[in-house]
Scaffold this motif. Structure first.
Motif, mmCIF file in Angstrom:
data_model
loop_
_atom_site.group_PDB
_atom_site.id
_atom_site.type_symbol
_atom_site.label_atom_id
_atom_site.label_comp_id
_atom_site.label_asym_id
_atom_site.label_seq_id
_atom_site.Cartn_x
_atom_site.Cartn_y
_atom_site.Cartn_z
ATOM 1 N N ILE B 31 -13.784 5.972 -6.970
ATOM 2 C CA ILE B 31 -15.083 6.149 -6.296
ATOM 3 C C ILE B 31 -15.567 4.818 -5.717
ATOM 4 O O ILE B 31 -16.047 4.757 -4.579
ATOM 5 C CB ILE B 31 -16.123 6.739 -7.269
ATOM 6 N N ARG B 34 -13.756 4.218 -2.560
ATOM 7 C CA ARG B 34 -14.243 5.056 -1.462
ATOM 8 C C ARG B 34 -15.582 4.568 -0.933
ATOM 9 O O ARG B 34 -15.861 4.627 0.260
ATOM 10 C CB ARG B 34 -14.363 6.528 -1.915
ATOM 11 N N MET B 35 -16.413 4.068 -1.852
ATOM 12 C CA MET B 35 -17.700 3.521 -1.389
ATOM 13 C C MET B 35 -17.482 2.293 -0.528
ATOM 14 O O MET B 35 -18.325 1.926 0.275
ATOM 15 C CB MET B 35 -18.576 3.155 -2.584
ATOM 16 N N GLN B 36 -16.337 1.642 -0.718
ATOM 17 C CA GLN B 36 -16.022 0.479 0.106
ATOM 18 C C GLN B 36 -15.092 0.848 1.247
ATOM 19 O O GLN B 36 -14.475 -0.014 1.871
ATOM 20 C CB GLN B 36 -15.367 -0.599 -0.773
ATOM 21 N N ALA B 37 -14.942 2.168 1.489
ATOM 22 C CA ALA B 37 -14.072 2.683 2.548
ATOM 23 C C ALA B 37 -12.613 2.295 2.347
ATOM 24 O O ALA B 37 -11.873 2.081 3.291
ATOM 25 C CB ALA B 37 -14.551 2.243 3.931
ATOM 26 N N ARG B 38 -12.207 2.210 1.078
ATOM 27 C CA ARG B 38 -10.800 1.975 0.785
ATOM 28 C C ARG B 38 -10.200 3.226 0.152
ATOM 29 O O ARG B 38 -10.928 4.099 -0.312
ATOM 30 C CB ARG B 38 -10.653 0.824 -0.225
ATOM 31 N N ILE B 39 -8.867 3.291 0.122
ATOM 32 C CA ILE B 39 -8.224 4.432 -0.519
ATOM 33 C C ILE B 39 -8.283 4.286 -2.032
ATOM 34 O O ILE B 39 -8.546 5.237 -2.750
ATOM 35 C CB ILE B 39 -6.771 4.570 -0.042
ATOM 36 N N PHE B 246 -22.226 7.903 -12.163
ATOM 37 C CA PHE B 246 -22.179 7.748 -10.707
ATOM 38 C C PHE B 246 -23.209 6.724 -10.244
ATOM 39 O O PHE B 246 -22.929 5.871 -9.398
ATOM 40 C CB PHE B 246 -22.428 9.097 -10.026
ATOM 41 N N LEU B 250 -22.690 3.323 -8.200
ATOM 42 C CA LEU B 250 -23.440 3.059 -6.969
ATOM 43 C C LEU B 250 -24.159 1.710 -7.070
ATOM 44 O O LEU B 250 -24.123 0.904 -6.130
ATOM 45 C CB LEU B 250 -24.446 4.198 -6.738
ATOM 46 N N ASN B 253 -21.894 -1.107 -6.505
ATOM 47 C CA ASN B 253 -21.443 -1.299 -5.136
ATOM 48 C C ASN B 253 -22.552 -1.619 -4.151
ATOM 49 O O ASN B 253 -22.300 -1.748 -2.958
ATOM 50 C CB ASN B 253 -20.694 -0.053 -4.662
#
Lengths: 142, 291, 359
Positions: B31, B34-39, B246, B250, B253
């Motif tokens: 997660i 993904r929040m950092q736009a990585r896989i 979660f 958040l 990040n």
């Protein structure tokens, strides 16, 4: 623009529901451009073993062996500047836009060059080409 | 709870907690990525990391440090076991604190200034988080009349209704305990920190694995703490815990790491307002409500 | 009374990927003094210039630094051209300006990400580097390299950029600019970021000037100096205003760089439609005879190139004064009295490139 302290939350949540920006290399690769400086390639049929690339290479990555008729490059030493491509008189060197594959050991990439200096008559040209390849007169010619 | 049940619960905790926490860490990393736009890494990456750490060479700056680390692991497990067999909440909290103190002593055993500053910051983090944990035990006592975890979780009423401040306070200090930004002072899950890896700087290979393992046991214990607020409704509890976790990701990040002064001040203020405030209200309510 | 401890910081340190060593004398977590030591990666490039053909040395000049590579190569070529009295073609001048601005943007965006990383904000780091990728693509498509452009050449540029490609760039830039807005807003407004940057590492205007700060460090302290106003390449025909912030703290320096990235978008809007047609290089004959100081604005500040030749293929003397070198004394001033947690942030706000400074 409004001033509120949680702007990053918006960015993070947007990212969460979007496709990631990264790709699973090496399964998927980013496209390369026509101009990308990847690696040096040689059309050995056109090479005349003139030694100019050997002399001009800023890192000394290219080694040309005239008696052994080989052209060799150390891929890890090459800095992809493309100077050899610029100075090659026969335009047999070129810059490919794909990178060299990873290696686990240092090795020269050796290419056998079929060039045979035509025996008696063209004997002078290689002889005169050799001094021409030394830096001083060649650089003046450029 | 009889002895057989207690032993079963203890064994279940010892075996299942690392598995569960490791999976949670895997989800956390995906997660976060993904929040950092990585896989991001595969789900089981935390386990791969742990096993790899166990295989690495043992290098010791000071062997005493390793003894203290085992103390950290042991007391964290004891705290968890005490909790999950339904024991005394105060013993759980003190055993947990003792475990953390062992960790700090382990870091002080080496001469490295990074390790020392990390250890000092860990102590500050303990100072920031312990008041809230102790207050929450008091809250449970005032609400249920018992310090026994068993008594608290077998009550039919939903404790979140009367202890919302306690819950909020615990979520706040959970950020400190989970070492998430903005409170990842002593050491961080991420590599780039001014004190290198802070409190863990001078440990290597298998000992880092021990630290990670102890951290996993601690994570499950703390989530169990939060579970108590929703004990009669397990599904609501799972949902609430997922939501809390979660939020922690958040927060991690979307924040920079803050100064220790700010961490200490804010967590004490939060503890005083949410925790102590809740306790005072509850105390007066129970005075007024019961003859 | 607190004990004084010395904390070694670098040359190998995870938060500072640059080989500088600082001995931080700290009391509790307050830095009393910072003592730097250098020379871990001196490469002797200035001496190398005396061994190499002056045209070939361009490749070495471009590799003085990995990030501001292009302007290094361009500065070297500019110095040589001035010695030899060459007036390079107009198209080459405009394309040089374009690449110089692209280089500034990608350098600043990399720096903004690194600064986020220095105070533990991983997501911000990833965000800036993700957006920067778009710029690197433009750079790769035009020059062939991602950070080492390899486009500088004495007498012009080594590679022409096709007109249809030049026409495509503004749309790509507009997209990058739109992606950048939300994350630069985070820098400006986010609570935790402001906690870590505002009022940290303050450098007064007088100190900045007296200690010889350059670039964003100087402008962040309220001194309006920007070497681009000298009008090299095509800068004499585009609108450039020095970006100045007055606070002198880490936040001001970050704001200067953010605003400079947006300024570069504006400059590129002026440059791209105006690139004239024509040749991109000229024949260079002879060898430099004479000496010259070239001054250019790197992303990190003013860089000075000194070349001296005496009609030989090899230069007699070559010297670079990189911006990081000039920014070290102000850095030591800023570090006094800060907290240990601020050290990486303050060190980063000068955008250190120690490899540049040691050449």
């Amino acid at each position: 623009m409004t001033k509120h302290p949680l702007k990053m939350t918006k960015v993070a949540l947007e990212n969460l529901f979007q496709k990631p920006a990264t790709v699973p290399y090496p399964a998927v690769r980013k496209p390369v451009y026509a101009a990308t400086r990847g690696r040096i390639a040689i059309e050995e049929a056109k090479c005349i073993l003139c030694l100019i690339c050997d002399k001009k290479c800023p890192t000394g990555a290219i080694k040309v062996d005239r008696p052994g008729k080989t052209w060799a490059i150390d891929r890890l030493l090459c800095i992809q500047c493309g100077y050899c491509v610029e100075v090659c008189p026969k335009k047999c060197l070129g810059m490919e836009n794909l990178y060299s594959p990873p290696v686990s050991a240092k090795a020269m990439d050796v290419v056998n060059v079929p060039f045979t200096p035509p025996p008696p008559k063209p004997k002078p040209p290689p002889a005169s080409a050799t001094p021409a390849a030394t830096p001083a007169p060649e650089a003046g010619k450029e | 709870m009889n002895l057989t049940h207690a032993i079963l619960a203890a064994l279940l905790y010892i075996v299942a907690a690392p598995v569960l926490a490791g999976l949670l860490a895997g989800v956390d990393r995906i997660i976060s990525a993904r929040m950092q736009a990585r896989i991001g890494p595969p789900l089981l990456q935390p386990f791969y990391d742990l096993f790899k750490l166990f295989q690495k060479e043992r290098i010791a700056v000071n062997k005493t440090g390793h003894f203290f680390l085992l103390g950290y692991l042991l007391f964290t497990i004891i705290a968890g076991v005490e909790f999950f067999i339904g024991g005394d909440l105060l013993i759980v909290i003190f055993a947990l604190a003792l475990g953390s103190v062992f960790f700090v002593l382990g870091a002080f055993a080496a001469g490295s200034p990074y390790s020392h500053i990390g250890a000092e910051r860990e102590l500050i983090q303990l100072m920031a988080s312990e008041p809230m944990l102790i207050l929450s035990a008091m809250g449970f006592y005032v609400a249920t009349g018992s310090f026994q975890v068993h008594d608290i979780w077998s009550r039919p009423d939903l404790l979140i209704v009367i202890l919302p401040g306690m819950f909020a306070g615990l979520v706040y200090v959970l950020t400190i305990k989970l070492r998430k930004s903005p409170f990842d002072l002593a050491t961080s899950h991420h590599a780039h920190q001014e004190i290198v890896k802070g409190i863990t700087t001078e440990f290597s290979g298998p000992y880092l694995a021990v630290i990670e393992l102890a951290h996993w046991y601690e994570t499950i214990l703390l989530l169990g703490f939060l579970y108590l607020f929703f004990a009669p409704w397990p599904w609501l509890a799972v949902l609430a815990l997922a939501a809390v976790y979660f939020l922690e990701i958040l927060a991690d990040n979307t924040n920079a790491r803050l100064y220790w002064q700010w961490v200490l001040r804010s967590s004490w203020i939060f503890t005083a307002v949410a925790g102590a405030g809740n306790l005072v209200v509850l105390y007066y309510l129970s005075r007024g409500g019961t003859p | 009374m607190a004990n004084r401890t010395v904390i070694p910081f670098g040359p190998q340190h995870p938060v500072l990927p640059e080989p500088i060593h600082l001995d931080l004398v700290i009391e509790d977590e307050h830095v009393v003094e910072a003592i730097p030591s250098f020379g871990f990666i001196h490469r002797g490039l200035e001496k190398l210039a005396e061994k190499r053909d002056f045209t070939e040395f361009t490749f070495v000049a471009e590799r003085i630094c990995g990030i501001c590579s292009y302007i290094h190569g361009m500065g070297y070529c500019q110095a040589i051209e001035s010695v030899m009295g060459l007036e390079i073609p107009e198209r080459a001048k405009w394309l040089r300006t374009m690449w110089a601005e692209l280089s500034r943007m990608h350098s600043h965006m990399m720096w903004l990400g690194l600064l986020g990383d220095a105070f533990g904000f991983e997501n911000l780091f990833m965000a800036f580097w993700r957006v920067r990728e778009g710029l690197l693509d433009i750079i790769e498509e035009t020059s062939g390299g991602r950070v080492i452009f390899g486009a500088a050449k004495v007498g012009g540029i080594r590679r022409d950029v096709p007109d249809d490609l030049l026409a495509r760039i503004p749309a790509q830039l507009a997209k990058i600019e739109a992606e950048m807005r939300p994350i630069t807003d985070v820098f400006r407004d986010d609570f935790s970021v402001r906690q870590r940057l505002c009022g940290v590492g303050v450098l007064s205007q007088k100190d900045a000037y007296d200690l010889g700060a350059v670039g964003p460090v100087l402008r962040g302290s309220g001194v309006a100096v920007d070497t681009r106003l000298e009008g090299y390449a095509a800068y004499d025909r585009v609108q450039v205003e020095p970006i100045v912030e007055s606070d002198g703290d880490c936040w001001a320096r970050a704001m200067v760089r953010i605003r400079e990235v947006y300024q570069s978008f504006e400059i590129l809007k002026q440059v791209l439609p105006n690139v004239p047609a024509g040749p991109v290089d000229m024949k260079v004959t002879g060898a430099p005879n004479g000496e010259f100081f070239a001054r250019l604005e790197q992303p990190r500040g003013e860089v000075i190139y000194y070349v001296k030749g005496s009609g030989k293929k090899q230069l007699d003397r070559f010297r670079v004064r990189t911006p990081t070198f000039a920014n070290i004394p102000p850095l030591l001033k800023m570090l006094q009295g800060c907290q240990l947690a601020d050290v990486p942030v303050i060190v980063l706000t000068i955008d250190p490139c120690i490899s540049c400074a040691e050449r």
